[in-house]
Design an enzyme around this catalytic site. Structure first.
Site, PDB file in Angstrom:
ATOM      1  N   SER A 105     -64.384 -62.011  -8.367  1.00 33.27           N
ATOM      2  CA  SER A 105     -63.909 -63.441  -8.456  1.00 33.27           C
ATOM      3  C   SER A 105     -64.077 -64.144  -7.138  1.00 33.27           C
ATOM      4  CB  SER A 105     -62.394 -63.162  -8.785  1.00 33.27           C
ATOM      5  OG  SER A 105     -61.781 -62.815  -7.731  1.00 33.27           O
ATOM      6  N   HIS A 143     -57.462 -64.041  -3.396  1.00 30.08           N
ATOM      7  CA  HIS A 143     -58.030 -65.339  -3.791  1.00 30.08           C
ATOM      8  C   HIS A 143     -57.720 -66.205  -2.571  1.00 30.08           C
ATOM      9  CE1 HIS A 143     -58.586 -64.883  -8.392  1.00 30.08           C
ATOM     10  NE2 HIS A 143     -59.406 -64.370  -7.624  1.00 30.08           N
ATOM     11  N   ASP A 147     -55.593 -70.039 -10.650  1.00 27.98           N
ATOM     12  CA  ASP A 147     -54.951 -68.893 -10.972  1.00 27.98           C
ATOM     13  C   ASP A 147     -53.639 -69.098 -11.893  1.00 27.98           C
ATOM     14  OD1 ASP A 147     -56.916 -67.767  -9.683  1.00 27.98           O
ATOM     15  OD2 ASP A 147     -55.643 -67.108  -7.950  1.00 27.98           O
TER      16      ASP A 147
END
Lengths: 180, 167
Positions: free
Chosen positions: A57, A96, A123
């Site tokens: 990701s 992230h 998210d």
């Protein structure tokens, strides 16, 4: 066959004193690894100072199998930083980037929104049901350094446990049979 | 003493040590680079500006972003992550940072760019404080190395103001 025969012979010929020495040196290896890990925990202030990237990701920045070094200082969290966070109800932490920050005037608490560089949306779908923001206590650390590929070792070991047992067995045998 | 195992072990240890040293040196060499990036952002239009049913202000704008980040690239640079954030203060929050646009620059050839875009992420306040609000637009960049330490810096561009009325 000769190698196995020799190994069996060397195991048979072990003396008590030698066994003890081997045990002590094995203990030293294990404890020094533990000391290094705990020292890193103290220095970085993060409960897991090194993490392995498991998903794509954050590509092309971080690929699966890369290693990240984390640091958890008292500094406030700011947009753009790459953080590792835990979501309630999920076991595996996520790496992230922070895209939105709202910091309270009175308490200094933060509301943080994250997104993976390679993901289309933010998210909120990954967070617990109904959760809109991450708070400070969800965040385990921020990524400060990066080392490619090394994490594949742990990925392979967790996905193919048989390799782990073979490796541990071989190393153990080596420690037992080595003479010096 | 000079068995195959010992030699393989010595060779492996030496190779890993050299590799680790080279990675460390590559990362340290980034410190010799002193970049001089530049950025210019114009707010061309406020597309719409309204209060959501839940009471939060939301604004949509069209931006013109031009930047030259070529000097950030060194031989140890894998990519540069660049984003534009709106930053402002409200009575409740001492800092609000909202990313409006971001992009990944894969190489030096793409580091001088010009882009015309509406905001990629929604510009929503926590509350209803955006009318007539003065804000900064900040260009942030994060340099991701091939190996080693990550770098980050920013250019703050102050003096932008949102409209006084919803539209």
């Amino acid at each position: 066959m000769g190698w196995i025969g020799e190994t069996v012979d060397s195991i048979k010929s072990l003396q008590i004193r030698q066994v003890l020495t081997q045990a002590v040196s094995l203990g030293m290896i294990v404890t020094s690894a533990l000391i290094i890990w705990k020292a890193l925990m103290c220095i970085t202030g993060s409960e897991s100072p090194v993490v392995v990237v498991l998903s794509g990701s954050m590509e092309p920045g971080f690929k699966r199998g890369d290693i990240l070094f984390l640091h958890m200082s008292k500094d406030p969290i700011r947009a753009g930083e790459i953080v590792v966070f835990n979501v309630d109800g999920r076991e595996i932490p996520i790496v992230h980037r922070v895209i939105k920050v709202h910091e309270r005037e009175d308490t200094g608490e933060v509301d943080v929104l994250t997104k993976g560089d390679n993901n289309y949306g933010d998210d909120r779908l990954l967070y617990a049901h109904g959760q809109l923001w991450l708070q400070r206590h969800h965040i385990m650390g921020r990524a400060v350094g990066f080392l490619p590929y090394v994490g594949w070792v742990t990925i392979i070991m967790t996905e193919k446990p048989i390799i782990k047992y073979i490796l541990i067995g071989a190393l153990g045998l080596l420690v037992i049979t080595s003479k010096d | 003493m000079h068995s195959f195992g010992y030699r393989a072990n010595a060779l492996l240890t030496f190779a890993v040590t050299i590799l680790a040293l080279m990675c460390a040196m590559a990362s340290l060499s980034d410190n010799f680079n002193s970049p001089t990036p530049s950025a210019l952002v114009q707010v061309l239009n406020i597309n719409w500006f309204q209060k959501q049913p839940n009471g939060n202000d939301e604004v949509s704008m069209t931006l013109n972003i031009s930047a030259d980040l070529q000097s950030l690239f060194t031989w140890n640079t894998k990519q540069v992550f660049v984003f534009l954030a709106a930053e402002y203060e409200t009575p409740k929050n001492s800092l609000n940072q909202i990313s409006l646009w971001d992009g990944i620059i894969p190489s030096k050839e793409h580091a001088k760019f010009w882009i015309h875009t509406s905001n990629k992420y929604r510009f929503i306040d926590q509350g209803s404080n955006l009318r007539g609000k003065e804000y900064n637009l900040t260009m942030h960049w994060h340099v991701m190395p091939k190996t080693g330490k990550m770098f980050a810096d920013k250019i703050v561009m102050p003096g932008y103001r949102l409209p006084v009325e919803y539209r």
